[in-house]
Design an enzyme around this catalytic site. Structure first.
Site, short mmCIF file in Angstrom:
data_model
loop_
_atom_site.label_atom_id
_atom_site.label_comp_id
_atom_site.label_asym_id
_atom_site.label_seq_id
_atom_site.Cartn_x
_atom_site.Cartn_y
_atom_site.Cartn_z
N ARG A 1 -3.50 7.56 -34.36
CA ARG A 1 -2.87 8.85 -34.10
C ARG A 1 -3.95 9.92 -34.17
O ARG A 1 -4.86 9.85 -35.00
CB ARG A 1 -1.79 9.15 -35.14
N HIS A 2 -3.86 10.90 -33.29
CA HIS A 2 -4.84 11.99 -33.30
C HIS A 2 -4.94 12.61 -34.69
O HIS A 2 -4.03 12.52 -35.51
CB HIS A 2 -4.44 13.08 -32.29
N GLY A 3 -6.04 13.27 -34.95
CA GLY A 3 -6.25 13.92 -36.23
C GLY A 3 -5.43 15.20 -36.36
O GLY A 3 -4.65 15.57 -35.49
N THR B 1 -3.65 8.03 -29.62
CA THR B 1 -2.32 8.35 -29.14
C THR B 1 -1.57 9.21 -30.15
O THR B 1 -2.17 10.04 -30.84
CB THR B 1 -1.59 7.05 -28.75
N GLY C 1 -3.83 11.35 -38.23
CA GLY C 1 -4.92 10.37 -38.28
C GLY C 1 -4.51 8.98 -38.66
O GLY C 1 -5.36 8.09 -38.82
#
Length: 437
Positions: free
Chosen positions: A68-70, A336, A378
């Site tokens: 997962r994006h930060g 993602t 994250g």
């Protein structure tokens, strides 16, 4: 002037104490911020432990990660609320609390005086500096654990990275690559052009049945709504108003706004406490966290079969990659979103409670589906294929921790793994799963 200086000193001392307390592992408010919890509070920063007997004669061979994006900025709509409503609430708090109280310390009042929203709607959902650090440090830790796979020299043969068509995942991918190869090499890293609705990275965007029966179905949020209408939530609303010496000026929308601002500002700043966190007790924040658990359980977790069954798209990608006899690429990393991670966790059978999560479960504190822990900024899932003397084995990591699979094993034969998830191997009929009934 001297009074302001003293206030500033007090605020600094409190901030230092707060930042030290954040890292002591205790159950503190900042561990209960739902999907906006910063990754630093859930990451395993120690070595990954697999029993020596199990791993003897085995070497890491390939790794597949979904990340997962930060930490990011809020949506444009949320930024507008921060800019419009929060200053009004801050004024109410300061007007009704001219002096420190049992609940609000002088440092809290000082922080409210100094607080202002610094975001514009054009900043929406962009990766923040904290998000950059999360990706850099995650890459460095994983490389230290798997040096023979995650080598510091970049090759587009050895690595395959992919991100969705968003700023936050693109930036996350680049900072993760920076953690592996150094900032000066990132310009040479190849990333395929992102697809708007990527069939692997955001499969649920292409699932009409999930869209109609889950995402856009009011019944999906029935349990959360029941909890919001319960005496528990009324107590939370009254408790926050009373603690701030307000006469019911704050409604549930205001309280969610303050809670999520507390969460975002905690994620953005390692050392500075958000004043919006000071309006909550552990009891009130746990109630808001539980409401979020209900939301994500039914929208992205175990609430509906179609939700997690469609994630076979990702697991079939893993299995195909591990079955490929080519040794390359050595590593695949997908960047993602929350919805992808949660659906994959449920597809893997992780964090599954014995019964569906209900609004009546509040207070038991025994449920496993806790998004503050399992879906922080994250968050990541890694599957590692080990090459052993006569077979291949697999282990699954979540938040850099080795997970016990539904078969009870942490380090399992690849053949057993495929049998465990045979539907993902043989029956990932995505179009059939997702067709509207």
């Amino acid at each position: 002037m001297m009074y302001s200086f003293k206030l500033a000193i007090i605020f600094i001392l409190i901030t230092v104490a707060y930042s030290e307390n954040c890292t002591d592992g205790k159950d503190i408010l900042e561990h209960h911020l739902s999907t906006k919890t910063p990754y630093r509070l859930v990451a395993n920063k120690e070595d990954i432990e697999i029993k020596n007997e199990a791993i003897k004669g085995c070497l890491p061979h390939k790794i597949w990660m979904v990340i997962r994006h930060g930490t990011r900025n809020p949506s444009a709509a949320f930024i507008e609320k921060m800019n419009d409503r929060l200053p009004e609430i801050r004024t109410l708090i300061l007007e009704n609390n001219p002096e420190p109280t049992e609940f609000l310390r002088q440092s809290d009042l000082y922080a409210f005086e100094k607080w202002k929203s610094k975001l514009q709607t054009t900043d929406e959902k962009k990766l923040t500096h904290e998000g950059e650090d999360e990706m850099l440090e995650l890459a460095e830790r994983m490389q230290a654990r798997f040096p023979n796979i995650l080598r510091p020299v970049y090759s587009n043969t050895s690595y395959y990275f992919k991100y969705t068509a968003t700023h936050r995942t693109k930036a996350s991918a680049k900072f993760f690559a920076s953690g592996l190869f150094g900032r000066h090499i990132v310009k040479d890293v190849w990333f395929p052009k992102p697809v708007k609705n990527d069939p692997t990275l955001r499969f649920y965007k292409l699932c009409p049945r999930w869209q109609s029966e889950v995402k856009n179905n009011p019944d999906t949020f029935f349990e959360r709504k029941k909890f919001e209408e319960s005496d528990h939530m009324l107590t939370i609303i009254n408790s926050v108003n009373n603690a701030l010496n307000l006469d019911d000026e704050l409604d549930l929308d205001d309280i969610y706004l303050m809670y999520l601002t507390c969460a975002f500002e905690t994620a953005w700043n390692k050392k500075t406490k958000s004043p919006w966190c000071s309006v909550f007790s552990m009891e009130t924040v746990r109630g808001l966290e539980f409401a979020e658990d209900l939301k994500y359980y039914y929208r992205d977790g175990y609430g509906y079969e179609v939700t997690y069954k469609q994630a076979c798209k990702m697991l079939s990608d893993v299995i195909s990659y591990f079955e490929n006899k080519s040794e390359y690429p050595k590593a695949i990393a997908y960047f993602t979103h929350s919805g992808t991670l949660l659906k994959l966790l449920a597809h893997l059978g992780l964090y599954k409670d014995d019964e569906h999560l209900k609004h009546t479960h509040y207070g038991s504190n025994s449920h496993k589906w806790r998004v503050s822990k399992i879906d922080a900024f994250g968050s990541n899932i890694a599957l590692v294929l080990y090459k052993c003397q006569s077979k291949y084995k697999v282990t699954v990591l979540h938040q850099e921790n080795v997970m016990k699979l539904p078969n009870g094993e942490e380090f399992t034969d690849f053949s057993k793994f495929k049998k465990l998830y045979k539907d993902s191997v043989n029956e990932c009929l995505f179009d059939e799963i997702c067709s509207v009934q």
